[in-house]
Design an enzyme around this catalytic site. Sequence first.
Site, PDB file in Angstrom:
ATOM      1  N   ARG A  34       0.814  -1.228   0.000  1.00  0.00           N
ATOM      2  CA  ARG A  34       0.000   0.000   0.000  1.00  0.00           C
ATOM      3  C   ARG A  34       0.847   1.278   0.000  1.00  0.00           C
ATOM      4  O   ARG A  34       0.404   2.326   0.448  1.00  0.00           O
ATOM      5  CB  ARG A  34      -0.962   0.033   1.187  1.00  0.00           C
ATOM      6  N   LYS A  86       2.725  11.374 -11.336  1.00  0.00           N
ATOM      7  CA  LYS A  86       1.895  10.455 -12.132  1.00  0.00           C
ATOM      8  C   LYS A  86       2.693   9.191 -12.394  1.00  0.00           C
ATOM      9  O   LYS A  86       3.816   9.262 -12.918  1.00  0.00           O
ATOM     10  CB  LYS A  86       1.556  11.081 -13.484  1.00  0.00           C
ATOM     11  N   GLU A 130       9.901  18.680 -25.506  1.00  0.00           N
ATOM     12  CA  GLU A 130       9.273  19.077 -24.233  1.00  0.00           C
ATOM     13  C   GLU A 130       9.907  20.369 -23.712  1.00  0.00           C
ATOM     14  O   GLU A 130       9.236  21.207 -23.094  1.00  0.00           O
ATOM     15  CB  GLU A 130       9.410  17.973 -23.178  1.00  0.00           C
ATOM     16  N   LYS A 159       7.468  22.866 -14.987  1.00  0.00           N
ATOM     17  CA  LYS A 159       6.665  21.704 -14.563  1.00  0.00           C
ATOM     18  C   LYS A 159       6.405  21.780 -13.059  1.00  0.00           C
ATOM     19  O   LYS A 159       5.298  21.518 -12.593  1.00  0.00           O
ATOM     20  CB  LYS A 159       7.380  20.408 -14.948  1.00  0.00           C
ATOM     21  N   GLU A 192      -4.374  17.702 -12.201  1.00  0.00           N
ATOM     22  CA  GLU A 192      -4.729  17.962 -13.586  1.00  0.00           C
ATOM     23  C   GLU A 192      -6.137  18.498 -13.786  1.00  0.00           C
ATOM     24  O   GLU A 192      -7.074  17.750 -13.963  1.00  0.00           O
ATOM     25  CB  GLU A 192      -4.584  16.692 -14.435  1.00  0.00           C
ATOM     26  N   ARG A 236      -2.509  22.380 -15.186  1.00  0.00           N
ATOM     27  CA  ARG A 236      -1.809  21.195 -15.674  1.00  0.00           C
ATOM     28  C   ARG A 236      -2.196  20.856 -17.116  1.00  0.00           C
ATOM     29  O   ARG A 236      -1.430  20.233 -17.842  1.00  0.00           O
ATOM     30  CB  ARG A 236      -2.059  20.007 -14.724  1.00  0.00           C
ATOM     31  N   ASN A 270      -0.336  19.843 -21.997  1.00  0.00           N
ATOM     32  CA  ASN A 270      -0.740  19.040 -23.155  1.00  0.00           C
ATOM     33  C   ASN A 270      -0.483  19.757 -24.479  1.00  0.00           C
ATOM     34  O   ASN A 270      -0.811  19.227 -25.541  1.00  0.00           O
ATOM     35  CB  ASN A 270      -2.235  18.686 -23.077  1.00  0.00           C
ATOM     36  N   HIS A 313       0.295  17.881 -27.601  1.00  0.00           N
ATOM     37  CA  HIS A 313       0.085  16.451 -27.358  1.00  0.00           C
ATOM     38  C   HIS A 313      -1.221  15.921 -27.956  1.00  0.00           C
ATOM     39  O   HIS A 313      -1.381  14.713 -28.081  1.00  0.00           O
ATOM     40  CB  HIS A 313       0.158  16.145 -25.858  1.00  0.00           C
ATOM     41  N   HIS A 365      -0.215  12.739 -29.740  1.00  0.00           N
ATOM     42  CA  HIS A 365      -0.662  11.405 -29.344  1.00  0.00           C
ATOM     43  C   HIS A 365      -1.377  10.702 -30.494  1.00  0.00           C
ATOM     44  O   HIS A 365      -1.231   9.493 -30.677  1.00  0.00           O
ATOM     45  CB  HIS A 365      -1.612  11.488 -28.136  1.00  0.00           C
ATOM     46  N   HIS A 398       8.288  10.086 -29.831  1.00  0.00           N
ATOM     47  CA  HIS A 398       7.321  10.901 -29.100  1.00  0.00           C
ATOM     48  C   HIS A 398       7.570  12.392 -29.346  1.00  0.00           C
ATOM     49  O   HIS A 398       6.643  13.145 -29.643  1.00  0.00           O
ATOM     50  CB  HIS A 398       7.421  10.557 -27.612  1.00  0.00           C
TER      51      HIS A 398
HETATM   52  N1  LIG Z   1       4.529  10.331 -15.579  1.00  0.00           N
HETATM   53  C1  LIG Z   1       4.466  11.362 -16.389  1.00  0.00           C
HETATM   54  O1  LIG Z   1       4.028  12.462 -16.014  1.00  0.00           O
HETATM   55  C2  LIG Z   1       4.956  11.204 -17.796  1.00  0.00           C
HETATM   56  C3  LIG Z   1       5.119  12.330 -18.612  1.00  0.00           C
HETATM   57  C4  LIG Z   1       5.626  12.165 -19.889  1.00  0.00           C
HETATM   58  C5  LIG Z   1       5.950  10.889 -20.359  1.00  0.00           C
HETATM   59  N2  LIG Z   1       5.776   9.812 -19.542  1.00  0.00           N
HETATM   60  C6  LIG Z   1       6.136   8.462 -20.003  1.00  0.00           C
HETATM   61  O2  LIG Z   1       7.535   8.394 -20.196  1.00  0.00           O
HETATM   62  C7  LIG Z   1       7.810   7.320 -21.077  1.00  0.00           C
HETATM   63  C8  LIG Z   1       8.912   7.710 -22.034  1.00  0.00           C
HETATM   64  O3  LIG Z   1      10.065   8.026 -21.307  1.00  0.00           O
HETATM   65  P1  LIG Z   1      11.500   8.143 -22.015  1.00  0.00           P
HETATM   66  O4  LIG Z   1      11.359   8.907 -23.255  1.00  0.00           O
HETATM   67  O5  LIG Z   1      12.447   8.598 -20.975  1.00  0.00           O
HETATM   68  O6  LIG Z   1      11.781   6.641 -22.495  1.00  0.00           O
HETATM   69  P2  LIG Z   1      12.581   5.417 -21.835  1.00  0.00           P
HETATM   70  O7  LIG Z   1      12.443   5.380 -20.386  1.00  0.00           O
HETATM   71  O8  LIG Z   1      12.193   4.200 -22.601  1.00  0.00           O
HETATM   72  O9  LIG Z   1      14.104   5.754 -22.188  1.00  0.00           O
HETATM   73  C9  LIG Z   1      14.488   5.830 -23.530  1.00  0.00           C
HETATM   74  C10 LIG Z   1      15.728   4.961 -23.821  1.00  0.00           C
HETATM   75  O10 LIG Z   1      16.875   5.629 -23.293  1.00  0.00           O
HETATM   76  C11 LIG Z   1      17.649   4.715 -22.515  1.00  0.00           C
HETATM   77  N3  LIG Z   1      18.347   5.548 -21.527  1.00  0.00           N
HETATM   78  C12 LIG Z   1      17.832   6.112 -20.416  1.00  0.00           C
HETATM   79  N4  LIG Z   1      18.729   6.926 -19.853  1.00  0.00           N
HETATM   80  C13 LIG Z   1      19.845   6.875 -20.623  1.00  0.00           C
HETATM   81  C14 LIG Z   1      21.103   7.531 -20.569  1.00  0.00           C
HETATM   82  N5  LIG Z   1      21.377   8.453 -19.662  1.00  0.00           N
HETATM   83  N6  LIG Z   1      22.017   7.243 -21.534  1.00  0.00           N
HETATM   84  C15 LIG Z   1      21.725   6.344 -22.520  1.00  0.00           C
HETATM   85  N7  LIG Z   1      20.543   5.731 -22.637  1.00  0.00           N
HETATM   86  C16 LIG Z   1      19.603   5.987 -21.686  1.00  0.00           C
HETATM   87  C17 LIG Z   1      16.672   3.726 -21.976  1.00  0.00           C
HETATM   88  O11 LIG Z   1      17.292   2.500 -21.663  1.00  0.00           O
HETATM   89  C18 LIG Z   1      15.709   3.586 -23.164  1.00  0.00           C
HETATM   90  O12 LIG Z   1      16.223   2.650 -24.083  1.00  0.00           O
HETATM   91  C19 LIG Z   1       6.507   6.959 -21.752  1.00  0.00           C
HETATM   92  O13 LIG Z   1       6.048   5.737 -21.260  1.00  0.00           O
HETATM   93  C20 LIG Z   1       5.566   8.071 -21.317  1.00  0.00           C
HETATM   94  O14 LIG Z   1       4.224   7.641 -21.214  1.00  0.00           O
HETATM   95  C21 LIG Z   1       5.290   9.948 -18.280  1.00  0.00           C
END
Ligand SMILES: NC(=O)c1ccc[n+]([C@@H]2O[C@H](COP(=O)([O-])OP(=O)(O)OC[C@H]3O[C@@H](n4cnc5c(N)ncnc54)[C@H](O)[C@@H]3O)[C@@H](O)[C@H]2O)c1
Length: 372
Positions: free
Chosen positions: A123, A145, A187, A229, A239, A243, A247, A250, A254, A267
């Site tokens: 929990r 999130k 971003e 942010k 949100e 917040r 978007n 997006h 999306h 993305h």
């Molecule tokens: N929670 C939120 O508010 C929020 C907001 C935006 C996006 N997201 C989510 O984030 C995700 C995408 O995140 P992302 O773009 O970071 O992708 P990811 O976590 O898949 O990382 C991208 C790639 O980079 C590699 N990597 C990470 N750090 C590295 C480094 N320092 N050097 C070399 N390689 C490295 C990882 O192994 C991976 O292969 C999606 O699932 C999306 O839905 C969440």
Amino acid sequence: MRETTLTVDSGSGGYEVRIGAGLLDRMGDAVRAVSHAPRAALVADSNVMRLFGERAGRALEGAGLRVVPVEIPAGETSKSWERAGAVIEAFSESGIARDDVVIALGGGVVGDLAGFCAATYMRGVGVVQVPTTLLAQVDSSIGGKTGVDLPRGKNLAGAFWAPLAVVADTATLSSLVEAEWTSGLAEVAKSAILDGEPAVGALFGDSEALSRRDPGAVEMAVIMAASLKVRTVSADERESDARESLNLGHTLGHAIEKVAGYGAVAHGAAVAEGMRFAARVAERMEGVSVDWTARQDLLLSRLGLGRSGCAYPPEALLEAMRSDKKVRAGEVRMVLSRAPGDWVARSVPDEILVAELVSWCGAQRRTEEGAR
Ligand SMILES: NC(=O)c1ccc[n+]([C@@H]2O[C@H](COP(=O)([O-])OP(=O)(O)OC[C@H]3O[C@@H](n4cnc5c(N)ncnc54)[C@H](O)[C@@H]3O)[C@@H](O)[C@H]2O)c1
């Protein structure tokens, strides 16, 4: 060593976001400042574990924590219900207890997945987010999130689980592959557009330095975007109004990701396309000047986010936009930038969307030359 600390004012008490080059080696102290945990479950994907696992482990052990590494395969497919179950099982098998801490070391995938596991295991166990992608440092690690994807869509199961702290070592970004770096810059551009003229001007000024990942420019960009942010989620943790501004770009972004098939378009490239499109809708609905549109186009191009083209039928994009969570009373919601730092969220009638999509998916309407 320079370190910038931002404070998120969250309903659950607030937390600090620490930003600086080299913080990975000092993260043990940052964890100790917020937790008396005897053990740390260090969750990372295969790439990040190889790159930074040992240093992170040493930093945590140096602060007296026993480290339990939990490695997951790299990639969005790990953000699944099944993988969450496996991670939670790993916590349980290694005896992670309620007073221990989860360290989410990696990009947004690990941050969302490990955060979700921390939210649900026993929990709720404290989590410290240690983002290592540009997207994660400026966006996903901040705001609480967490979640996983389901077969029917992204982020369909999740929880709000504010981290105890966020530790962003900007030096880790130097090993990102170019596509991930540029994706994160979308971003950053979004943040500057929402933030205001000083941020937009600074980003234009630093665009060349950012393309070679100059450490000073990288740190300034992360601080600018993370600050926006932090301010936004502090005002509005769950949100609704402020917040929603995040978007920007997006709605179409999306839709492009969905229509192209997840993973086919980066993305950031999809969001950049969405920002260019939103600028056109803003011209039409808000009477925004064409100069501001051209300037946003140019900023994105300077950051390596050129037009990726629009190879998808407008009807499919509209359908995808309509199936988004953000549809209200049957109309698609879009964030529209009226000027640097000035935005509105609007329900956009289908006929306007269709007309703009048809024109957007046609020839590019104007060149970016001489826009500044
Ligand atoms: N929670 C939120 O508010 C929020 C907001 C935006 C996006 N997201 C989510 O984030 C995700 C995408 O995140 P992302 O773009 O970071 O992708 P990811 O976590 O898949 O990382 C991208 C790639 O980079 C590699 N990597 C990470 N750090 C590295 C480094 N320092 N050097 C070399 N390689 C490295 C990882 O192994 C991976 O292969 C999606 O699932 C999306 O839905 C969440």
